[in-house]
Design a protein around this motif. Structure first.
Motif, PDB file in Angstrom:
ATOM      1  N   ARG A 129       0.851  -1.189   0.000  1.00 47.31           N
ATOM      2  CA  ARG A 129       0.000   0.000   0.000  1.00 47.31           C
ATOM      3  C   ARG A 129       0.882   1.231   0.000  1.00 47.31           C
ATOM      4  O   ARG A 129       1.906   1.272   0.671  1.00 47.31           O
ATOM      5  N   ILE A 130       0.454   2.230  -0.768  1.00 45.46           N
ATOM      6  CA  ILE A 130       1.120   3.532  -0.786  1.00 45.46           C
ATOM      7  C   ILE A 130       0.072   4.565  -0.374  1.00 45.46           C
ATOM      8  O   ILE A 130      -0.842   4.853  -1.144  1.00 45.46           O
ATOM      9  N   PRO A 131       0.180   5.123   0.832  1.00 42.20           N
ATOM     10  CA  PRO A 131      -0.799   6.114   1.267  1.00 42.20           C
ATOM     11  C   PRO A 131      -0.383   7.530   0.865  1.00 42.20           C
ATOM     12  O   PRO A 131       0.777   7.783   0.556  1.00 42.20           O
ATOM     13  N   GLY A 132      -1.344   8.437   0.893  1.00 44.47           N
ATOM     14  CA  GLY A 132      -1.047   9.858   0.798  1.00 44.47           C
ATOM     15  C   GLY A 132      -0.483  10.349  -0.509  1.00 44.47           C
ATOM     16  O   GLY A 132       0.434  11.167  -0.514  1.00 44.47           O
ATOM     17  N   ILE A 133      -1.036   9.892  -1.618  1.00 39.21           N
ATOM     18  CA  ILE A 133      -0.592  10.449  -2.899  1.00 39.21           C
ATOM     19  C   ILE A 133      -1.761  11.200  -3.535  1.00 39.21           C
ATOM     20  O   ILE A 133      -2.920  10.856  -3.308  1.00 39.21           O
ATOM     21  N   PRO A 134      -1.475  12.242  -4.295  1.00 38.27           N
ATOM     22  CA  PRO A 134      -2.550  13.002  -4.930  1.00 38.27           C
ATOM     23  C   PRO A 134      -3.399  12.102  -5.828  1.00 38.27           C
ATOM     24  O   PRO A 134      -2.873  11.162  -6.435  1.00 38.27           O
TER      25      PRO A 134
END
Length: 173
Positions: free
Chosen positions: A146-151
């Motif tokens: 998971r990759i959180p916090g991307i536009p």
């Protein structure tokens, strides 16, 4: 124990998490802002209620609870900053690298051909801050990433690119 051996072991461990030749793409600073606002939004009322209850029994106990709340809030503020700075991802030719963690570091390598599907998620608070999370699913639950916090625009681009690369690599198997 020989300290030179320790330093060599440390450098080998750091090499396991060394950035690839490609540059790491960092998550949005809005993730850090959102998490800190949530920390304050939950911490202040909880501390106030606990201090009120403690003050009912002994006024000095209310002061102890407030000081403990401030100390925990400051520690949480620092942890959020450190956690935010540890997140990054790099797109390579055959796989996607995701790294995070400052105390317990983790580097996940997801081969494009092993991806089954890619989710883009954003709850109401994330949408308010203009960020989303990309979740990668593979056949093995242990390698989901998971990759959180991307536009949202970057999340959509990444979703489309990963899906395209996954289908292309899977077709060759």
């Amino acid at each position: 124990m020989d300290t030179r051996m320790d330093s060599r072991m440390d450098s080998r461990m750091d090499a396991a998490f060394a950035p690839p030749q490609e540059s790491w793409i960092r998550v949005s600073p809005r993730l850090r802002i959102m998490r800190r606002i949530l920390l304050v939004a939950w911490g202040v009322p909880v501390t106030a209620v606990l201090a009120g209850v403690a003050g009912w029994f002994a006024p000095w106990l209310a002061a102890v609870v407030v000081l403990a709340g401030l100390a925990l809030g400051g520690w949480g503020w620092w942890l959020i900053g450190r956690n935010y700075a540890s997140w990054g991802y790099a797109e390579r030719e055959d796989d996607l690298l995701i790294t995070h963690g400052f105390m317990f570091r983790e580097l996940v390598v997801v081969p494009y051909g092993r991806m089954q599907f890619v989710d883009v998620k954003a709850g109401p608070v994330e949408r308010k801050f203009g960020i989303a999370s990309v979740q990668l699913h593979t056949a093995s639950p242990g390698t989901d990433a998971r990759i959180p916090g991307i536009p949202p625009e970057e999340a959509a681009r990444l979703r489309d690119r990963l899906t395209e690369l996954g289908e292309a690599r899977l077709a060759g198997l």
